[in-house]
Design a protein around this motif. Structure first.
Motif, short mmCIF file in Angstrom:
data_model
loop_
_atom_site.label_atom_id
_atom_site.label_comp_id
_atom_site.label_asym_id
_atom_site.label_seq_id
_atom_site.Cartn_x
_atom_site.Cartn_y
_atom_site.Cartn_z
N ASN A 89 -24.71 -17.98 -29.75
CA ASN A 89 -25.96 -18.12 -28.51
C ASN A 89 -26.00 -16.51 -28.11
O ASN A 89 -25.57 -15.74 -28.67
CB ASN A 89 -24.78 -18.58 -27.43
N GLU A 90 -27.06 -16.45 -27.23
CA GLU A 90 -27.48 -15.18 -26.84
C GLU A 90 -28.23 -14.44 -27.74
O GLU A 90 -28.31 -13.51 -27.80
CB GLU A 90 -26.41 -14.11 -26.15
N VAL A 91 -29.01 -15.17 -28.90
CA VAL A 91 -29.80 -14.89 -29.97
C VAL A 91 -31.14 -14.57 -29.09
O VAL A 91 -31.69 -15.57 -28.62
CB VAL A 91 -29.86 -15.69 -30.94
N THR A 92 -31.58 -13.49 -29.31
CA THR A 92 -33.08 -13.00 -28.87
C THR A 92 -34.06 -12.91 -29.91
O THR A 92 -33.96 -12.28 -30.96
CB THR A 92 -32.92 -11.78 -28.18
N ILE A 93 -35.28 -14.03 -29.75
CA ILE A 93 -36.18 -13.96 -30.79
C ILE A 93 -37.38 -13.39 -29.88
O ILE A 93 -37.61 -13.89 -28.80
CB ILE A 93 -36.43 -15.46 -31.25
N SER A 94 -37.90 -12.46 -30.94
CA SER A 94 -39.40 -11.92 -30.15
C SER A 94 -40.36 -12.31 -31.05
O SER A 94 -40.26 -12.40 -32.38
CB SER A 94 -39.27 -10.47 -30.19
N GLY A 95 -41.53 -12.61 -30.58
CA GLY A 95 -42.84 -13.13 -31.32
C GLY A 95 -43.83 -13.38 -30.22
O GLY A 95 -43.81 -13.05 -29.22
N GLU A 96 -44.64 -14.63 -30.89
CA GLU A 96 -45.62 -15.31 -30.06
C GLU A 96 -45.27 -16.63 -29.77
O GLU A 96 -44.81 -17.39 -30.62
CB GLU A 96 -47.01 -14.97 -30.71
#
Length: 129
Positions: free
Chosen positions: A96-103
């Protein structure tokens, strides 16, 4: 004139692409659809479902459909992780609490990076057993 039109078109496409950060639970598509989060079967990361290990043989095609379940939206986003080496996503898998950055493109996040939560702290129990 053609250069200006091309530049305007590229600018419009660039504005449509929304750079975001989404935080949630990183897991396989099958586990998220069936509500198995902490109890997700590891074989679903390789062959795509819970009991697939019975018919899957070594060398068969790997079905690797990763998704991010965003809690506050109650929505599942597919992850296109072509810009990230796959083995780096093994550490935050089923966390949990995984941050994915992108579009964001529809229901898919084209990932450019990620942040995994820190591992749990070691604890020491002092007391009577």
């Amino acid at each position: 004139m053609k250069k200006i039109a091309l530049l305007m078109a590229l600018l419009a496409v660039g504005l449509c692409a929304e750079s975001i950060e989404k935080k949630g639970f990183l897991t396989s598509k099958w586990c998220a659809q069936n509500g198995y989060f902490s109890d997700c079967r590891l074989e679903s990361l390789v062959c795509g479902s819970g009991e697939c290990f019975k018919s899957w043989e070594f060398g068969d095609k790997v079905t690797d459909e990763l998704v991010l379940f965003v809690h506050n939206e109650q929505k599942i986003y597919a992850i296109d992780y072509s810009a990230i080496p796959r083995y780096k996503l093994d550490e935050p898998m089923n966390m949990n609490e995984v941050t994915i950055s992108g579009e964001v493109r529809g229901d898919t996040i084209v990932a450019s990076g990620f942040k995994a939560p820190p591992p749990p702290q070691k604890s020491f129990f002092k007391g009577c057993l």
